[in-house]
Design a protein around this motif. Structure first.
Motif, PDB file in Angstrom:
ATOM      1  N   ARG A 125     -66.534 -25.489 -56.245  1.00  0.00           N
ATOM      2  CA  ARG A 125     -66.103 -26.232 -55.062  1.00  0.00           C
ATOM      3  C   ARG A 125     -66.825 -27.576 -54.969  1.00  0.00           C
ATOM      4  N   THR A 126     -68.137 -27.541 -55.223  1.00  0.00           N
ATOM      5  CA  THR A 126     -68.923 -28.760 -55.094  1.00  0.00           C
ATOM      6  C   THR A 126     -68.496 -29.801 -56.124  1.00  0.00           C
ATOM      7  N   MET A 186     -65.136 -31.279 -54.998  1.00  0.00           N
ATOM      8  CA  MET A 186     -65.245 -32.170 -53.843  1.00  0.00           C
ATOM      9  C   MET A 186     -66.001 -33.451 -54.197  1.00  0.00           C
ATOM     10  N   THR A 208     -63.710 -35.659 -55.959  1.00  0.00           N
ATOM     11  CA  THR A 208     -62.745 -36.201 -55.003  1.00  0.00           C
ATOM     12  C   THR A 208     -63.353 -37.346 -54.194  1.00  0.00           C
ATOM     13  N   VAL A 209     -64.599 -37.157 -53.750  1.00  0.00           N
ATOM     14  CA  VAL A 209     -65.256 -38.217 -52.969  1.00  0.00           C
ATOM     15  C   VAL A 209     -65.381 -39.489 -53.804  1.00  0.00           C
ATOM     16  N   ALA A 252     -65.720 -33.380 -46.685  1.00  0.00           N
ATOM     17  CA  ALA A 252     -66.075 -33.002 -48.056  1.00  0.00           C
ATOM     18  C   ALA A 252     -67.083 -31.875 -48.087  1.00  0.00           C
ATOM     19  N   PRO A 284     -65.842 -27.595 -47.408  1.00  0.00           N
ATOM     20  CA  PRO A 284     -65.275 -26.780 -48.484  1.00  0.00           C
ATOM     21  C   PRO A 284     -66.232 -26.583 -49.664  1.00  0.00           C
ATOM     22  N   MET A 285     -67.339 -27.324 -49.686  1.00  0.00           N
ATOM     23  CA  MET A 285     -68.276 -27.140 -50.789  1.00  0.00           C
ATOM     24  C   MET A 285     -68.905 -25.757 -50.736  1.00  0.00           C
ATOM     25  N   ILE A 298     -59.730 -25.932 -50.228  1.00  0.00           N
ATOM     26  CA  ILE A 298     -59.876 -27.306 -50.708  1.00  0.00           C
ATOM     27  C   ILE A 298     -58.676 -28.193 -50.360  1.00  0.00           C
ATOM     28  N   ALA A 300     -58.765 -29.937 -47.057  1.00  0.00           N
ATOM     29  CA  ALA A 300     -59.747 -31.033 -47.087  1.00  0.00           C
ATOM     30  C   ALA A 300     -59.129 -32.258 -47.760  1.00  0.00           C
ATOM     31  N   LEU A 301     -58.322 -32.020 -48.788  1.00  0.00           N
ATOM     32  CA  LEU A 301     -57.684 -33.155 -49.459  1.00  0.00           C
ATOM     33  C   LEU A 301     -56.697 -33.859 -48.533  1.00  0.00           C
TER      34      LEU A 301
END
Ligand SMILES: [Zn+2]
Length: 227
Positions: free
Chosen positions: A24-25, A28, A31-32, A62, A65-66, A73, A76-77
């Motif tokens: 997950r991390t 994310m 993604t960030v 962000a 969901p980590m 996820i 969050a997107l």
């Protein structure tokens, strides 16, 4: 009352949970990074308030969901896409309208002009005098008589324009040692600077500042800048 340390530090933690958090991390984090690249910003030194708001919203979307198993996820997107859309839209509006730009980011403001504080600049914003002093010292200023103008930018940076050497005048010292001698007394005749507004007067006896009517003085300096 007894603390349940097992719950505080581990709770349901296990190898499989660790792997899930890892995955997950990574997702994310990428993604960030992608988001920041797509936002069009080059790098970050100082942020305007508007950008800080974006970063806070982003960080919150962000972060959950980590490590929170129940937060998926994709939602969050969706949040990310919405923030990116809003960011793009507001930036676009700001480019087209000065009023919207001022509303979102404020305006650059004169803090010092011709060696004295601009009147009202103290009260208008919450940037305290010692913060100005610290910022100016970091840019090599010893006293206000060296400063032709200083402008507080919307991202919080202080832009300083100096007098040429030959035009340096008497000014308010901003280093702690000189400044701490400030008082309502005039120990000996000479050039004194008003500690509130920076106005310099030649004084023999205690007097009110002709510019701001306060009466705390400190001996003015007229040193040139070391180059
Ligand atoms: Zn004054």
């Amino acid at each position: 009352m007894e603390f349940d340390f097992q719950k505080i530090f581990l709770d349901q933690f296990s190898l499989i949970v660790a792997l899930e958090i890892l995955m997950r991390t990574v997702i994310m984090f990428i993604t960030v990074l992608a988001f920041l690249r797509f936002s069009g910003k080059k790098g970050i030194r100082q942020l305007s308030l508007f950008e800080v708001a974006i970063i806070i919203s982003l960080g919150s979307a962000a972060g959950d969901p980590m490590f929170q198993g129940e937060v998926a996820i994709i939602p969050a997107l969706v949040v990310f896409t919405t923030i990116l859309g809003a960011y793009r839209l507001i930036t676009w509006l700001m480019m087209r309208s000065e009023r919207i730009e001022t509303l979102m980011e404020g305006k650059p403001e004169y803090v010092v002009e011709n060696g004295v504080f601009v009147m009202g600049s103290h009260d208008k914003h919450t940037f305290a005098q010692d913060e100005f002093f610290s910022e100016m010292r970091q840019q090599g200023v010893e006293h206000l008589g060296q400063v032709k103008k200083a402008i507080l930018e919307t991202n919080g940076v202080l832009s300083i324009f100096f007098f040429p050497k030959e035009d340096v005048q008497f000014g308010l010292p901003i280093c702690p040692k000189e400044y701490e001698d400030s008082s309502t007394q005039i120990p000996s005749p000479g050039e004194y600077a008003c500690t509130y507004c920076g106005n310099v007067e030649e004084l023999e006896v205690p007097n009110k500042c002709s510019r701001c009517e306060r009466e705390v003085w400190v001996r003015a300096l007229d040193l040139q800048r070391e180059s």
